[in-house]
Design a protein around this motif. Structure first.
Motif, PDB file in Angstrom:
ATOM      1  N   SER A 199       0.825  -1.211   0.000  1.00 62.49           N
ATOM      2  CA  SER A 199       0.000   0.000   0.000  1.00 62.49           C
ATOM      3  C   SER A 199       0.863   1.267   0.000  1.00 62.49           C
ATOM      4  N   LEU A 200       2.119   1.158   0.416  1.00 65.77           N
ATOM      5  CA  LEU A 200       3.023   2.314   0.370  1.00 65.77           C
ATOM      6  C   LEU A 200       3.296   2.766  -1.068  1.00 65.77           C
ATOM      7  N   LEU A 201       3.113   1.864  -2.013  1.00 63.05           N
ATOM      8  CA  LEU A 201       3.335   2.228  -3.418  1.00 63.05           C
ATOM      9  C   LEU A 201       2.307   3.256  -3.903  1.00 63.05           C
ATOM     10  N   GLN A 202       1.217   3.422  -3.169  1.00 61.74           N
ATOM     11  CA  GLN A 202       0.221   4.427  -3.521  1.00 61.74           C
ATOM     12  C   GLN A 202       0.640   5.820  -3.063  1.00 61.74           C
ATOM     13  N   PHE A 203       1.650   5.897  -2.187  1.00 62.65           N
ATOM     14  CA  PHE A 203       2.131   7.183  -1.705  1.00 62.65           C
ATOM     15  C   PHE A 203       2.899   7.897  -2.821  1.00 62.65           C
ATOM     16  N   SER A 204       2.901   9.210  -2.752  1.00 59.00           N
ATOM     17  CA  SER A 204       3.724   9.979  -3.696  1.00 59.00           C
ATOM     18  C   SER A 204       5.183   9.859  -3.258  1.00 59.00           C
ATOM     19  N   ASN A 205       6.102  10.228  -4.154  1.00 64.20           N
ATOM     20  CA  ASN A 205       7.520  10.179  -3.816  1.00 64.20           C
ATOM     21  C   ASN A 205       7.832  11.086  -2.624  1.00 64.20           C
ATOM     22  N   ARG A 206       7.154  12.213  -2.554  1.00 66.19           N
ATOM     23  CA  ARG A 206       7.382  13.135  -1.440  1.00 66.19           C
ATOM     24  C   ARG A 206       6.901  12.532  -0.110  1.00 66.19           C
ATOM     25  N   LEU A 250       6.702   9.368   0.589  1.00 74.28           N
ATOM     26  CA  LEU A 250       7.662   8.317   0.931  1.00 74.28           C
ATOM     27  C   LEU A 250       8.928   8.927   1.535  1.00 74.28           C
ATOM     28  N   LYS A 251       9.369  10.027   0.942  1.00 70.20           N
ATOM     29  CA  LYS A 251      10.571  10.699   1.460  1.00 70.20           C
ATOM     30  C   LYS A 251      10.342  11.187   2.892  1.00 70.20           C
ATOM     31  N   ASP A 252       9.122  11.644   3.188  1.00 72.91           N
ATOM     32  CA  ASP A 252       8.794  12.113   4.539  1.00 72.91           C
ATOM     33  C   ASP A 252       8.957  11.018   5.590  1.00 72.91           C
ATOM     34  N   ILE A 253       8.736   9.777   5.196  1.00 70.29           N
ATOM     35  CA  ILE A 253       8.888   8.675   6.154  1.00 70.29           C
ATOM     36  C   ILE A 253      10.236   7.968   5.984  1.00 70.29           C
ATOM     37  N   GLY A 254      11.119   8.567   5.194  1.00 69.11           N
ATOM     38  CA  GLY A 254      12.478   8.051   5.071  1.00 69.11           C
ATOM     39  C   GLY A 254      12.659   6.929   4.083  1.00 69.11           C
ATOM     40  N   LEU A 255      11.773   6.843   3.098  1.00 61.93           N
ATOM     41  CA  LEU A 255      11.856   5.773   2.099  1.00 61.93           C
ATOM     42  C   LEU A 255      11.826   6.341   0.691  1.00 61.93           C
ATOM     43  N   THR A 256      12.237   5.525  -0.243  1.00 59.81           N
ATOM     44  CA  THR A 256      12.061   5.828  -1.664  1.00 59.81           C
ATOM     45  C   THR A 256      11.201   4.725  -2.257  1.00 59.81           C
ATOM     46  N   ARG A 257      10.703   4.972  -3.438  1.00 55.09           N
ATOM     47  CA  ARG A 257       9.909   3.951  -4.137  1.00 55.09           C
ATOM     48  C   ARG A 257      10.756   2.693  -4.360  1.00 55.09           C
ATOM     49  N   ASN A 258      12.049   2.893  -4.648  1.00 51.60           N
ATOM     50  CA  ASN A 258      12.942   1.741  -4.846  1.00 51.60           C
ATOM     51  C   ASN A 258      13.085   0.912  -3.571  1.00 51.60           C
ATOM     52  N   ASP A 259      13.103   1.569  -2.410  1.00 53.57           N
ATOM     53  CA  ASP A 259      13.173   0.834  -1.138  1.00 53.57           C
ATOM     54  C   ASP A 259      11.975  -0.097  -0.988  1.00 53.57           C
ATOM     55  N   VAL A 260      10.798   0.444  -1.283  1.00 54.19           N
ATOM     56  CA  VAL A 260       9.565  -0.340  -1.140  1.00 54.19           C
ATOM     57  C   VAL A 260       9.557  -1.495  -2.139  1.00 54.19           C
TER      58      VAL A 260
END
Length: 94
Positions: free
Chosen positions: A48-55, A57-67
């Motif tokens: 479900s994190l993949l539905q987040f925007s890149n920004r 994800l960045k706010d929670i310390g992740l990138t799309r590649n991490d997920v």
């Protein structure tokens, strides 16, 4: 009296050992099923994190590649551990 006590104690020990022998595989099976359920739930939540925007994800310390990397782990591996380690590593770097 002592012989009777020892016989009762030996019987009790043998009964507990037999109980452990019989229920051990069953309890291990239940634990394995519970772990599988936790892992699959974690995968759904991380997907479900993949539905987040890149920004976001960045706010929670992740990138799309991490997920995506966490979700690419084998099916029976919990991806939340990989993400937690990634966030901890970024905390040490930043």
């Amino acid at each position: 009296m002592t012989t009777r006590f020892l016989s009762a104690e030996l019987f009790r020990v043998a009964a507990f050992q037999m109980w452990d022998f019989l229920t051990g595989p069953i309890s291990r099976g239940f634990r394995a099923v519970a772990q599988l359920r936790r892992t699959l739930r974690a995968r759904r939540e991380i997907a479900s994190l993949l539905q987040f925007s890149n920004r976001e994800l960045k706010d929670i310390g992740l990138t799309r590649n991490d997920v995506e990397a966490a979700l690419s782990l084998p099916l029976l591996q919990d991806p939340s551990r990989k993400l937690a380690a990634r966030i901890a590593t970024q905390g040490l770097e930043g």
